[in-house]
Write a protein that holds these residues in place. Structure first.
Motif, PDB file in Angstrom:
ATOM      1  N   GLU A   1       0.837  -1.210   0.000  1.00 59.09           N
ATOM      2  CA  GLU A   1       0.000   0.000   0.000  1.00 59.09           C
ATOM      3  C   GLU A   1       0.866   1.251   0.000  1.00 59.09           C
ATOM      4  N   LYS A   2       1.963   1.207   0.746  1.00 59.93           N
ATOM      5  CA  LYS A   2       2.860   2.368   0.774  1.00 59.93           C
ATOM      6  C   LYS A   2       3.512   2.589  -0.587  1.00 59.93           C
ATOM      7  N   ARG A   3       3.843   1.481  -1.264  1.00 56.17           N
ATOM      8  CA  ARG A   3       4.440   1.620  -2.592  1.00 56.17           C
ATOM      9  C   ARG A   3       3.440   2.196  -3.585  1.00 56.17           C
ATOM     10  N   LEU A   4       2.183   1.768  -3.500  1.00 54.49           N
ATOM     11  CA  LEU A   4       1.150   2.338  -4.353  1.00 54.49           C
ATOM     12  C   LEU A   4       1.006   3.836  -4.127  1.00 54.49           C
ATOM     13  N   ARG A   5       1.031   4.232  -2.869  1.00 57.33           N
ATOM     14  CA  ARG A   5       0.904   5.655  -2.554  1.00 57.33           C
ATOM     15  C   ARG A   5       2.064   6.450  -3.137  1.00 57.33           C
ATOM     16  N   GLU A   6       3.267   5.906  -3.042  1.00 47.02           N
ATOM     17  CA  GLU A   6       4.438   6.602  -3.591  1.00 47.02           C
ATOM     18  C   GLU A   6       4.343   6.718  -5.106  1.00 47.02           C
ATOM     19  N   ILE A   7       3.823   5.664  -5.743  1.00 50.99           N
ATOM     20  CA  ILE A   7       3.719   5.673  -7.205  1.00 50.99           C
ATOM     21  C   ILE A   7       2.736   6.728  -7.680  1.00 50.99           C
TER      22      ILE A   7
ATOM     23  N   PHE B   1       1.351  21.883  -8.252  1.00 51.90           N
ATOM     24  CA  PHE B   1       0.153  22.643  -8.593  1.00 51.90           C
ATOM     25  C   PHE B   1      -0.018  22.760 -10.097  1.00 51.90           C
ATOM     26  N   PHE B   2       1.071  22.986 -10.817  1.00 51.95           N
ATOM     27  CA  PHE B   2       0.976  23.199 -12.263  1.00 51.95           C
ATOM     28  C   PHE B   2       1.043  21.896 -13.061  1.00 51.95           C
ATOM     29  N   THR B   3       1.591  20.831 -12.487  1.00 53.85           N
ATOM     30  CA  THR B   3       1.828  19.624 -13.271  1.00 53.85           C
ATOM     31  C   THR B   3       0.886  18.474 -12.937  1.00 53.85           C
ATOM     32  N   THR B   4       0.076  18.586 -11.895  1.00 56.27           N
ATOM     33  CA  THR B   4      -0.737  17.454 -11.472  1.00 56.27           C
ATOM     34  C   THR B   4      -1.730  17.018 -12.545  1.00 56.27           C
ATOM     35  N   VAL B   5      -1.928  15.704 -12.620  1.00 57.74           N
ATOM     36  CA  VAL B   5      -2.974  15.149 -13.480  1.00 57.74           C
ATOM     37  C   VAL B   5      -3.950  14.317 -12.649  1.00 57.74           C
ATOM     38  N   ASP B   6      -3.910  14.475 -11.328  1.00 57.59           N
ATOM     39  CA  ASP B   6      -4.802  13.745 -10.423  1.00 57.59           C
ATOM     40  C   ASP B   6      -6.235  14.232 -10.632  1.00 57.59           C
ATOM     41  N   HIS B   7      -7.133  13.334 -10.997  1.00 56.77           N
ATOM     42  CA  HIS B   7      -8.507  13.737 -11.305  1.00 56.77           C
ATOM     43  C   HIS B   7      -9.202  14.356 -10.102  1.00 56.77           C
TER      44      HIS B   7
ATOM     45  N   PRO C   1      -5.617  11.487 -18.378  1.00 52.74           N
ATOM     46  CA  PRO C   1      -5.320  12.423 -17.278  1.00 52.74           C
ATOM     47  C   PRO C   1      -4.759  13.758 -17.746  1.00 52.74           C
ATOM     48  N   ARG C   2      -3.854  13.733 -18.726  1.00 54.73           N
ATOM     49  CA  ARG C   2      -3.276  15.005 -19.180  1.00 54.73           C
ATOM     50  C   ARG C   2      -4.315  15.842 -19.932  1.00 54.73           C
ATOM     51  N   LEU C   3      -5.164  15.183 -20.706  1.00 55.64           N
ATOM     52  CA  LEU C   3      -6.247  15.897 -21.379  1.00 55.64           C
ATOM     53  C   LEU C   3      -7.201  16.498 -20.352  1.00 55.64           C
ATOM     54  N   ASN C   4      -7.387  15.811 -19.255  1.00 53.29           N
ATOM     55  CA  ASN C   4      -8.227  16.300 -18.169  1.00 53.29           C
ATOM     56  C   ASN C   4      -7.664  17.596 -17.597  1.00 53.29           C
ATOM     57  N   ALA C   5      -6.351  17.606 -17.361  1.00 53.16           N
ATOM     58  CA  ALA C   5      -5.708  18.813 -16.851  1.00 53.16           C
ATOM     59  C   ALA C   5      -5.796  19.950 -17.874  1.00 53.16           C
ATOM     60  N   LEU C   6      -5.585  19.634 -19.156  1.00 55.58           N
ATOM     61  CA  LEU C   6      -5.678  20.656 -20.198  1.00 55.58           C
ATOM     62  C   LEU C   6      -7.065  21.280 -20.223  1.00 55.58           C
ATOM     63  N   SER C   7      -8.100  20.468 -20.068  1.00 52.70           N
ATOM     64  CA  SER C   7      -9.458  20.995 -20.068  1.00 52.70           C
ATOM     65  C   SER C   7      -9.637  22.040 -18.982  1.00 52.70           C
ATOM     66  N   TYR C   8      -9.102  21.774 -17.791  1.00 52.95           N
ATOM     67  CA  TYR C   8      -9.245  22.756 -16.709  1.00 52.95           C
ATOM     68  C   TYR C   8      -8.481  24.040 -17.026  1.00 52.95           C
ATOM     69  N   TRP C   9      -7.219  23.911 -17.470  1.00 51.28           N
ATOM     70  CA  TRP C   9      -6.428  25.115 -17.717  1.00 51.28           C
ATOM     71  C   TRP C   9      -7.055  25.968 -18.818  1.00 51.28           C
ATOM     72  N   LEU C  10      -7.593  25.342 -19.859  1.00 47.21           N
ATOM     73  CA  LEU C  10      -8.256  26.110 -20.916  1.00 47.21           C
ATOM     74  C   LEU C  10      -9.506  26.803 -20.383  1.00 47.21           C
TER      75      LEU C  10
ATOM     76  N   PRO D   1      -0.112   8.166 -17.466  1.00 49.33           N
ATOM     77  CA  PRO D   1       0.991   9.139 -17.489  1.00 49.33           C
ATOM     78  C   PRO D   1       1.285   9.721 -16.118  1.00 49.33           C
ATOM     79  N   ASP D   2       2.534  10.117 -15.935  1.00 43.00           N
ATOM     80  CA  ASP D   2       2.923  10.827 -14.725  1.00 43.00           C
ATOM     81  C   ASP D   2       2.508  12.290 -14.839  1.00 43.00           C
ATOM     82  N   ASP D   3       2.714  13.032 -13.755  1.00 41.29           N
ATOM     83  CA  ASP D   3       2.458  14.468 -13.795  1.00 41.29           C
ATOM     84  C   ASP D   3       3.306  15.100 -14.899  1.00 41.29           C
ATOM     85  N   ALA D   4       2.772  16.157 -15.527  1.00 42.22           N
ATOM     86  CA  ALA D   4       3.451  16.728 -16.694  1.00 42.22           C
ATOM     87  C   ALA D   4       3.188  18.225 -16.787  1.00 42.22           C
TER      88      ALA D   4
END
Length: 866
Positions: free
Chosen positions: A33-39, A49-55, A137-146, A603-606
């Motif tokens: 569980e700790k490894r999952l959290r780190e991943i 703040f600028f790179t997160t893709v967490d929904h 996830p990255r498209l999700n972040a783009l939608s918010y920034w736009l 994808p990772d944060d970007a």
């Protein structure tokens, strides 16, 4: 933690990485569980703040940003109500009032109503569907920034006194350059196109997420109603948003390029604006309502201690409401001189749409009646929403009667109806939904006593503020007036409306204060503080970064109530399920069967979503400033960011598989064959994403061709005015483009057979043919005796063919990138998803040209022969 072994499968002499689905459990606090959290935990601080893709973070940003716009729009409304509180008031000038009036509508309808619902969906969908993330996830972040940058773009005009000022409906010719020469309308036009891109990107993400990212066992008859609502409106946005984006683009071209789409003096058609606008805006009413109805349908039963009555009927009524909603845009145009047959048809359709809405109302009432209501703050908001829904719906059905609509049109009765529909039906579920899911958002409960005080102030203020508008309208008060003389009979109703509006504003502020204080000092919430039935309540509050340590197996619509609803029978697996722990991984399922289909590498944060949003906003700012160099630089930066975003990683086939682990067999019912790891071939989520993009782009060309044929049907001049286009040249370019599509298909097929250099050669041929098409098109343009600004036909011809040519150029860039990637060895017979995606887009471009060729080259010859 238990797992199964990894293995590789040999195909055509190459190794394609596959893995059997792993099954087991992950105890809380364990090393796994700790490894999952780190991943899954993203970076903290300003970089995160600028790179997160967490929904979940993106969803909360949507809600907070949209709520901020709600407060700004409320302040604008209160200033207008002060102006109208008494006759002959001079607090605001006519121009100031027009700008406040326009921006209030734009803010509430476009910057608050849908984005706040997108926030709920972004946060809740993966939790409700049993997934670890959204499809893109990255498209999700783009939608918010736009969305954020579009809102800031629209509001940047306020300090300069140049805000949009023609109403949120922006009717021409008042919004044309002849009557509105400032930059006000250009700000609105460009801002709405940018916002439309955000909405479309978000819609693609929601559609693909539903089809590809569900838990095993999450069949369509087990979806929460909010998922039905958001999925329905996402499909609607794919087909409706292109209409309004096109309308604003054509208007911007009329004002800045010199085209004549809406220019009466050059045979343009102002009524074309209303058709394009209301083809979008009437479905948009349901876009901002259906997910709110879903919030009520999912959360209300929790406080009635029973499942929703008539689940299937409510789900189907959600879809039916949107389908009929697309058919009644002329409901808003009854007073424009439409033919009597059209009035009868659209009037009947406007009445018909009340039937599916009534199904939902009766289901909510029956759920309350047959349950054991618990009068908490969320229940009060949801129950009051039903009343607001009935009031707004009844007044809407009244205006479906054409003779009555002629009397009520352009009066404050319509303003009252609009606020009950767009504000009452949206705000009450949103406030109730925030209170209900606040523990899941923050891990704390909102203050119940403070919440009830805020609710009653909001409820009383809303009805005192907006119900008297019906009376003002019936007494003849027109819409969009900034003042009125004494003795008209409107004084009392306007004063009461102003008092109610301020009371509503106080209630909203109290709600916001309660939320802010509770987020810091509220009582800590357990995973399921409301004893709710949904899957989202099976995880901690707030959820961990990975959502689910093991991906659940669902066996019912109410996984948390299974023991009380069905004492015997199969049970959902919430603590044991599929294990995905080799990096950021999610399970992709077959779109229709729901069976495991692929193990997706997420994808990772970007930085790319934020940077693309910034460069896109700069490009629209450059267009507003009419700076060609700034526009080109911003466009190039956007293109470079997109290329960097899409650049493939080395094939998973070239990586060493992980070390095999101890095998533990899954239950026989869950046993699966080995699944591909990553976006291989038809398993690619990107293929489904481009398919959704193709649907919305096809709609855009459809609206362009509608504009062409509508203008042709209304003109009394020869069409085309300068002679028929040369069909021989058009046929030549058509043949060249179709042939390029054939060679692209050859390239796809040979790559699947691991003939990489043959695939590269066929793709080069396709690129040469596509370039030849561009040359033929430019030569034909040069030979025409007229240009873009010569007349209405010239504006339509060059816009339609030019818009297609832009798509061809984008397609050529994609084909060139694919050729480079093939040469560099990124693709093989198993790893070829980008090739399939690029081919799909190129085939779409070619098919669209066949429709354009028929409309512009073949149809005029046929009409001349009649």
């Amino acid at each position: 933690m238990s797992a199964t072994s990894d293995r590789s499968v040999v195909q055509s002499g190459r190794v394609a990485f596959r893995r059997e689905p792993e099954y087991g459990s992950v105890p809380e606090g364990s090393d796994a569980e700790k490894r999952l959290r780190e991943i899954w935990e993203g970076e903290s601080g300003w970089r995160g703040f600028f790179t997160t893709v967490d929904h979940k973070k993106i969803g909360l940003r949507y809600i907070v940003t949209a709520f901020a716009f709600l407060l700004i729009g409320g302040v604008e409304a209160l200033l207008m109500r002060l102006q109208l509180a008494r006759p002959n008031e001079t607090l605001l000038s006519p121009e100031q009032y027009a700008q406040l009036f326009t921006m209030h509508g734009v803010t509430m309808i476009f910057l608050y109503a849908l984005p706040v619902l997108s926030g709920f969906a972004n946060f809740l969908w993966p939790l409700m569907l049993g997934s670890r993330d959204m499809a893109f996830p990255r498209l999700n972040a783009l939608s918010y920034w736009l969305f954020l940058f579009a809102g800031l773009f629209l509001y940047c005009s306020f300090p300069f006194g140049e805000a949009p000022n023609a109403g949120w409906f922006n009717y021409v010719p008042f919004s044309s350059l002849e009557y509105n020469r400032g930059p006000n309308i250009d700000v609105y036009s460009l801002g709405m196109v940018l916002l439309g891109i955000s909405t479309t990107v978000g819609a693609v993400n929601f559609v693909v997420t539903l089809f590809r990212m569900r838990a095993v066992g999450m069949s369509v008859d087990r979806l929460p109603i909010i998922v039905w609502g958001t999925l329905t409106i996402s499909f609607a946005n794919l087909f409706a948003v292109p209409s309004v984006s096109l309308a604003f683009l054509l208007l911007w071209m009329d004002r800045n390029v010199g085209t004549h789409f809406f220019d009466v003096a050059a045979d343009g058609r102002p009524l074309l604006w209303q058709h394009l606008f209301w083809m979008f805006a009437h479905p948009w009413v349901y876009v901002v309502v259906l997910p709110a109805m879903g919030i009520v349908s999912d959360a209300l039963p929790t406080f009635c201690r029973r499942p929703l009555v008539a689940y299937a009927a409510v789900a189907m009524s959600t879809v039916a409401t949107m389908i009929i909603g697309f058919e009644v845009w002329i409901h808003h145009m009854f007073a424009t001189g439409i033919a009597p047959l059209a009035l009868a048809f659209f009037g009947a359709a406007s009445v018909l749409i009340s039937i599916p809405s009534a199904v939902a109302v009766f289901a909510w009432i029956a759920t309350i009646w047959m349950g054991r209501p618990v009068f908490t703050v969320p229940f009060l908001y949801f129950a009051s929403f039903v009343l607001m829904f009935v009031i707004g719906g009844v007044s809407g059905v009244m205006t479906a009667a054409v003779p009555l609509d002629w009397q009520l049109n352009e009066t404050y009765f319509i303003v009252a109806h609009l606020h009950y529909v767009l504000l009452g039906i949206n705000v009450f579920p949103v406030l109730g939904g925030i209170t209900y899911w606040f523990p899941k958002f923050t891990g704390r409960l909102m203050n119940e006593r403070f919440g009830k005080i805020a609710f009653w102030i909001v409820f009383i203020g809303f009805n005192v503020g907006f119900f008297p508008m019906h009376i003002s309208g019936l007494l003849g008060m027109p819409r969009r007036v900034y003042t009125y003389p004494e003795g008209m009979g409107w004084d009392t109703s306007n004063l009461v409306t102003t008092i109610g509006s301020f009371l509503l504003g106080i209630g909203i502020v109290l709600f916001a204060i309660n939320a802010l204080l509770s987020a810091r000092r509220g009582s800590k919430a357990p995973p399921n503080p409301w004893d709710a039935s949904g899957l989202e309540w099976s995880v901690s509050s707030p959820p961990p970064p990975y959502n689910f340590a093991v991906l659940p197996i669902i066996e019912s619509r109410h996984p948390m109530w299974e023991d009380r609803i069905q004492p015997t029978g199969r049970r959902s697996h919430l603590k044991e399920g599929y294990l995905l722990h080799h990096g950021r991984e999610a399970l992709g399922v077959h779109p229709f069967s729901g069976k495991p289909d692929v193990i997706l590498k997420m994808p990772d944060d970007a930085w790319s979503p934020f940077l693309l949003g910034v460069f896109a906003a700069f490009m629209f700012l450059a267009l507003l400033l009419r700076s060609p160099s700034f526009t080109i630089i911003s466009f190039a930066a956007s293109g470079a960011t997109l290329i960097a975003w899409m650049w493939p990683r080395r094939s998973l086939a070239q990586r060493e598989p992980p070390t095999p682990k101890q095998v533990t067999a899954a239950p026989s019912a869950l046993k699966d064959d080995a699944l591909p790891v990553g976006s291989a071939g038809e398993h690619s989520g990107g293929w489904w994403g481009v398919l959704a993009l193709v649907a919305t782009e096809a709609s855009l060309f459809g609206y362009l061709l509608f504009s062409y044929f509508y203008s042709q049907s209304q003109t009394q001049l020869p069409w085309p005015p300068e002679g028929i286009p040369k069909i021989g040249v058009g046929a030549l370019s058509t043949g060249v483009l179709v042939l390029s599509s054939v060679f692209t298909w050859f390239s796809e097929r040979t790559l699947k057979k691991n003939k990489r250099w043959w695939a590269f050669a066929w793709l080069l041929v396709a690129i040469v043919l596509g370039t030849l098409f561009v040359g033929v098109q430019l030569k034909e343009w040069h030979n025409h005796p007229y240009g873009l600004t010569a007349h209405l036909y010239g504006s339509l011809y060059f816009t339609i063919t030019g818009f297609h040519l832009a798509h061809v150029l984008v397609g050529l860039v994609i084909l060139i990138l694919l050729a480079i990637w093939i040469a560099l060895g990124y693709f093989d017979e198993a790893r070829n998803a980008p090739m399939r995606i690029g081919g799909l887009y190129w085939h779409f471009v070619d098919v669209v040209w066949l429709f354009i060729f028929t409309a512009l080259y073949v149809t005029p010859i046929w009409l001349r022969g009649q």
